[in-house]
Design a protein around this motif. Structure first.
Motif, mmCIF file in Angstrom:
data_model
loop_
_atom_site.group_PDB
_atom_site.id
_atom_site.type_symbol
_atom_site.label_atom_id
_atom_site.label_comp_id
_atom_site.label_asym_id
_atom_site.label_seq_id
_atom_site.Cartn_x
_atom_site.Cartn_y
_atom_site.Cartn_z
ATOM 1 N N SER A 276 5.886 15.124 -5.448
ATOM 2 C CA SER A 276 4.974 15.722 -6.430
ATOM 3 C C SER A 276 3.801 16.394 -5.706
ATOM 4 C CB SER A 276 4.505 14.697 -7.461
ATOM 5 O OG SER A 276 4.174 13.478 -6.864
ATOM 6 N N ALA A 277 3.403 15.851 -4.558
ATOM 7 C CA ALA A 277 2.360 16.521 -3.766
ATOM 8 C C ALA A 277 2.872 17.899 -3.331
ATOM 9 C CB ALA A 277 1.995 15.685 -2.546
ATOM 10 N N ARG A 278 4.157 17.979 -3.043
ATOM 11 C CA ARG A 278 4.760 19.249 -2.650
ATOM 12 C C ARG A 278 4.714 20.259 -3.804
ATOM 13 N NH1 ARG A 278 7.828 20.974 1.487
ATOM 14 N NH2 ARG A 278 9.437 22.468 0.919
ATOM 15 N N ALA A 279 5.014 19.772 -5.013
ATOM 16 C CA ALA A 279 4.958 20.652 -6.182
ATOM 17 C C ALA A 279 3.537 21.158 -6.404
ATOM 18 C CB ALA A 279 5.449 19.903 -7.420
ATOM 19 N N LEU A 280 2.545 20.344 -6.012
ATOM 20 C CA LEU A 280 1.137 20.715 -6.194
ATOM 21 C C LEU A 280 0.563 21.391 -4.956
ATOM 22 C CD1 LEU A 280 -0.037 17.413 -7.968
ATOM 23 C CD2 LEU A 280 0.346 19.635 -9.047
ATOM 24 N N LEU A 281 1.420 21.720 -3.995
ATOM 25 C CA LEU A 281 1.031 22.361 -2.727
ATOM 26 C C LEU A 281 -0.012 21.545 -1.956
ATOM 27 C CD1 LEU A 281 1.838 24.859 -4.825
ATOM 28 C CD2 LEU A 281 1.195 26.206 -2.848
ATOM 29 N N ARG A 282 0.134 20.231 -2.026
ATOM 30 C CA ARG A 282 -0.813 19.359 -1.331
ATOM 31 C C ARG A 282 -0.110 18.447 -0.327
ATOM 32 N NH1 ARG A 282 -4.304 15.778 -3.243
ATOM 33 N NH2 ARG A 282 -6.207 16.632 -2.434
ATOM 34 N N ASP A 283 1.170 18.689 -0.052
ATOM 35 C CA ASP A 283 1.912 17.777 0.806
ATOM 36 C C ASP A 283 1.429 17.800 2.255
ATOM 37 O OD1 ASP A 283 3.072 20.388 0.343
ATOM 38 O OD2 ASP A 283 4.625 19.841 1.789
ATOM 39 N N GLY A 284 0.716 18.867 2.631
ATOM 40 C CA GLY A 284 0.175 18.908 3.988
ATOM 41 C C GLY A 284 -1.013 17.983 4.167
ATOM 42 N N GLU A 285 -1.606 17.535 3.069
ATOM 43 C CA GLU A 285 -2.827 16.738 3.161
ATOM 44 C C GLU A 285 -2.753 15.390 2.464
ATOM 45 O OE1 GLU A 285 -5.965 18.624 0.649
ATOM 46 O OE2 GLU A 285 -4.496 20.248 0.497
ATOM 47 N N THR A 286 -1.736 15.189 1.610
ATOM 48 C CA THR A 286 -1.627 13.902 0.916
ATOM 49 C C THR A 286 -0.155 13.650 0.583
ATOM 50 O OG1 THR A 286 -2.559 12.602 -0.912
ATOM 51 C CG2 THR A 286 -2.076 14.886 -1.381
ATOM 52 N N GLY A 287 0.129 12.584 -0.157
ATOM 53 C CA GLY A 287 1.513 12.312 -0.555
ATOM 54 C C GLY A 287 2.256 11.378 0.369
ATOM 55 N N SER A 288 1.707 11.144 1.564
ATOM 56 C CA SER A 288 2.297 10.161 2.477
ATOM 57 C C SER A 288 1.176 9.584 3.322
ATOM 58 C CB SER A 288 3.373 10.795 3.366
ATOM 59 O OG SER A 288 2.811 11.800 4.177
ATOM 60 N N ILE A 289 1.435 8.408 3.891
ATOM 61 C CA ILE A 289 0.420 7.738 4.709
ATOM 62 C C ILE A 289 0.722 8.070 6.167
ATOM 63 C CG2 ILE A 289 -0.602 5.518 5.345
ATOM 64 C CD1 ILE A 289 0.111 4.493 2.524
ATOM 65 N N GLU A 290 0.103 9.140 6.647
ATOM 66 C CA GLU A 290 0.348 9.608 8.000
ATOM 67 C C GLU A 290 -0.981 10.020 8.629
ATOM 68 O OE1 GLU A 290 4.177 11.998 8.594
ATOM 69 O OE2 GLU A 290 3.816 12.273 6.450
ATOM 70 N N VAL A 291 -1.048 9.878 9.930
ATOM 71 C CA VAL A 291 -2.277 10.213 10.644
ATOM 72 C C VAL A 291 -2.671 11.664 10.368
ATOM 73 C CG1 VAL A 291 -3.299 10.503 12.944
ATOM 74 C CG2 VAL A 291 -1.921 8.477 12.423
ATOM 75 N N GLY A 292 -3.945 11.869 10.023
ATOM 76 C CA GLY A 292 -4.448 13.222 9.763
ATOM 77 C C GLY A 292 -4.509 13.561 8.293
ATOM 78 N N LEU B 121 0.851 -1.192 0.000
ATOM 79 C CA LEU B 121 0.000 0.000 0.000
ATOM 80 C C LEU B 121 0.889 1.244 0.000
ATOM 81 C CD1 LEU B 121 -3.104 0.714 0.265
ATOM 82 C CD2 LEU B 121 -2.585 1.233 2.669
ATOM 83 N N ILE B 122 0.599 2.141 -0.933
ATOM 84 C CA ILE B 122 1.369 3.391 -1.015
ATOM 85 C C ILE B 122 0.387 4.570 -1.054
ATOM 86 C CG2 ILE B 122 3.327 2.354 -2.245
ATOM 87 C CD1 ILE B 122 2.112 3.651 -4.839
ATOM 88 N N PRO B 123 0.887 5.791 -0.827
ATOM 89 C CA PRO B 123 0.005 6.947 -1.039
ATOM 90 C C PRO B 123 -0.381 6.996 -2.517
ATOM 91 C CG PRO B 123 2.118 7.603 -0.061
ATOM 92 C CD PRO B 123 2.264 6.175 -0.477
ATOM 93 N N GLY B 124 -1.582 7.460 -2.846
ATOM 94 C CA GLY B 124 -1.952 7.627 -4.252
ATOM 95 C C GLY B 124 -0.899 8.474 -4.943
ATOM 96 N N PHE B 125 -0.627 8.150 -6.216
ATOM 97 C CA PHE B 125 0.377 8.919 -6.949
ATOM 98 C C PHE B 125 -0.142 10.330 -7.228
ATOM 99 C CE2 PHE B 125 1.404 4.547 -8.607
ATOM 100 C CZ PHE B 125 2.671 4.457 -8.061
ATOM 101 N N SER B 126 0.771 11.298 -7.185
ATOM 102 C CA SER B 126 0.470 12.647 -7.669
ATOM 103 C C SER B 126 1.259 12.844 -8.956
ATOM 104 C CB SER B 126 0.889 13.707 -6.645
ATOM 105 O OG SER B 126 0.092 13.616 -5.486
ATOM 106 N N ASP B 127 0.572 13.240 -10.011
ATOM 107 C CA ASP B 127 1.214 13.474 -11.302
ATOM 108 C C ASP B 127 1.364 14.990 -11.437
ATOM 109 O OD1 ASP B 127 1.935 13.715 -13.968
ATOM 110 O OD2 ASP B 127 0.519 12.205 -14.682
ATOM 111 N N ALA B 128 2.579 15.479 -11.174
ATOM 112 C CA ALA B 128 2.777 16.928 -11.025
ATOM 113 C C ALA B 128 2.630 17.699 -12.340
ATOM 114 C CB ALA B 128 4.149 17.207 -10.415
ATOM 115 N N HIS B 129 2.828 17.015 -13.459
ATOM 116 C CA HIS B 129 2.804 17.723 -14.760
ATOM 117 C C HIS B 129 2.185 16.790 -15.787
ATOM 118 C CE1 HIS B 129 4.940 20.399 -17.887
ATOM 119 N NE2 HIS B 129 4.285 19.489 -18.577
#
Ligand SMILES: [Zn+2]
Length: 537
Positions: free
Chosen positions: A482-498, A57-65
């Motif tokens: 890639s979540a960071r490039a899309l400014l979404r790293d605070g909410e997705t891109g890794s499997i962490e509580v919250g 199981l991995i975080p869903g992929f983010s396709d930055a471009h």
């Protein structure tokens, strides 16, 4: 809990690189990550339980471009890719078949054509397209997405004839008789391309939202849960709004906004018309996209002569002053700026513009992006790091065309590897991955395979193998980075509580399987906000 996934190999992609066995989800968010024995206790009568049986199981992929809007109408376009096609003849037959199903005068759109791979080893001409579809305007987009092929009707609707001059950074190819051949490069494709896209929007009306939905499902089948659309024109933006309002945008989409037409200057940025406000939770804005150099006739490069002399060659869309102004105007308004740069010269100009904007208007984490970043120098990587630039790269290009690109780099007197991800990571850059689909295949696992093995399609041999990254690094590029490039790293891109429960379940572990097998790994399930939206059968 709404959902508990047990007995898996959970690659969290968190800062410590931890793995776990189980994940618990409630109200779309990850509530716990840990051992199966512990999380099994959180299962209630209403909980959906998924036994992962050792799968990964991995975080869903983010396709930055990714050029999502260019593939929305794929189900009603002609697939001109080579393969499956082998010849121009075969492509003509496919276009003729589409024309027989299309009302007179309506646009026919095709994509994926590659003249270097067809048996005839040449590009399409207006005559080829006239023969196939004499009564419909035809626009076939090249695999590079930097050129297109138009028939006579399409050219006349766009007002292009033998007297039309080439626009800046564009070329209308003309034959020995002085007439356009139908091949339009870079800035010259804008009018035909926009007419064709708008023709489809007009024709399909509200149905366009259903096409957006279908395209989202295609992405979910690859494990992709968020994308950055790397060039959104105003009418595409309106299409997304409609799809989002109707609940037909199940993945998160960040719009990189450009001009009125594909390669047109984003002049609105300075007038304040490009929004930096998100439309909704799913549909987001706030990034400006600028093309700094074309792929044709050549990108803005610095040629190193044997005597050590350096020469600026190729073309740029903007002068240094123009790009400084565009970047500063958007940066001052709080927007992120993403600049397409293939060549060393254009990278230099982008870095100069970023530096000036930062100096004039210091901002915490502006998250500047350089798209492609194909041929930087080591000192440019150092500068990019100091300016906080994110390298937005497309590992899939190693697979599709790195051999020819490496050849071009050698011609420029450059002896280091292209698509230099290892050097970028060693320099401390955030390296974010994307597909650039439809310029290249969409599948992130194929991109990860390419980043790890460096193998190219044509020869099967590795290109610049010293720039290979580990499977874990490649996974990070496609998830948290890639979540960071899309400014979404605070909410997705890794499997962490919250964080959001955007997850992909894979048949095998890319970090432990044979690297050559990574491309064959199956995406079995994809979740967005804890909802199972894709299931492989
Ligand atoms: Zn692109």
């Amino acid at each position: 809990m709404d959902l508990v996934l047990l007995g898996g190999n959970v690659l969290t992609m968190d800062g410590l690189g931890r793995s776990a066995e189980a994940v618990a989800v409630e109200a779309g968010k990850i509530r716990a990550v840990g051992p199966s024995a512990e999380l099994a206790k959180m299962v209630g009568p209403e909980t959906r339980v998924v036994h992962m049986m050792g799968r990964t199981l991995i975080p869903g992929f983010s396709d930055a471009h990714n050029h999502f809007n260019l593939t929305v109408f794929d189900p009603v376009s002609v697939d001109c890719r080579v393969p499956p096609h082998e010849s121009i003849k075969g492509i003509q037959e496919a276009i003729a078949a589409a024309a027989s199903d299309t009302l007179r005068g309506r646009w026919i759109w095709g994509s994926g054509f590659d003249g270097s791979l067809v048996r005839e080893n040449r590009n399409l001409t207006r005559r080829d397209l006239d023969e196939a579809a004499p009564n419909n305007p035809v626009c076939i987009v090249d695999i590079s997405v930097h050129s297109c092929y138009a028939n006579s009707l399409a050219l006349s609707l766009a007002g292009i004839d033998k007297d039309t001059p080439d626009p800046h950074c564009g070329q209308i190819l003309k034959g020995s008789d002085g007439e356009p051949t139908g091949e339009l490069w870079e800035n010259a494709l804008n009018s035909v391309h926009s007419l064709c896209f708008e023709g489809h929007l007009d024709q399909y009306g509200d149905q366009a939202a259903d096409f957006v939905y279908r395209n989202c499902m295609r992405h979910l089948a690859c494990g992709i849960t968020s994308v950055g659309d790397a060039l959104v024109m105003p009418r595409a933006s309106a299409m997304y709004r409609k799809a989002d309002e109707q609940g037909k945008l199940p993945i998160a989409l960040r719009q990189l906004l450009g001009g009125q037409q594909f390669f047109a200057p984003p002049s609105q940025a300075s007038r304040g018309e490009i929004s930096s406000e998100d439309v909704s939770d799913r549909l987001r804005c706030g990034t400006l996209k600028i093309f700094m150099d074309p792929v044709f006739p050549s990108s803005a490069q610095i040629k190193c002569h044997p005597d050590g002399r350096e020469e600026q060659v190729g073309a740029r869309y903007y002068t240094q002053e123009e790009s400084d102004q565009l970047v500063l105007a958007a940066h001052q308004r709080g927007m992120q700026v993403a600049i397409h740069c293939l060549g060393t010269w254009s990278i230099q100009q982008a870095l100069d513009s970023f530096e000036k904007a930062s100096r004039e208007h210091p901002r915490q984490e502006p998250r500047f992006r350089i798209e492609h970043f194909t041929l930087p120098t080591p000192s440019q990587l150092e500068r990019a790091k100091s300016l906080g630039v994110i390298a937005s790269v497309q590992p899939i290009f190693i697979y599709t065309w790195a051999d020819t690109q490496q050849e071009k780099a050698r011609e420029l007197g450059r002896d280091w590897g292209i698509e230099a991800y290892k050097s970028m990571l060693d320099q401390g850059l955030v390296v974010a991955a994307g597909s650039d689909n439809p310029c290249a295949p969409l599948e992130p696992l194929l991109g990860i395979y390419a980043a790890v093995t460096r193998r190219c399609r044509r020869t099967g041999e590795p290109v610049a193998p010293e720039e290979a990254v580990t499977p874990l690094e490649a996974l990070r590029m496609y998830t948290i980075n890639s979540a960071r490039a899309l400014l979404r790293d605070g909410e997705t891109g890794s499997i962490e509580v919250g964080k959001r429960a955007d997850l992909a379940l894979l048949s095998h572990d890319p970090t432990t399987c044979n690297p050559d097998f990574i491309r064959d790994i199956q995406v079995e399930q994809t979740y967005v906000d804890g909802q199972l939206l894709y299931q492989h059968h």
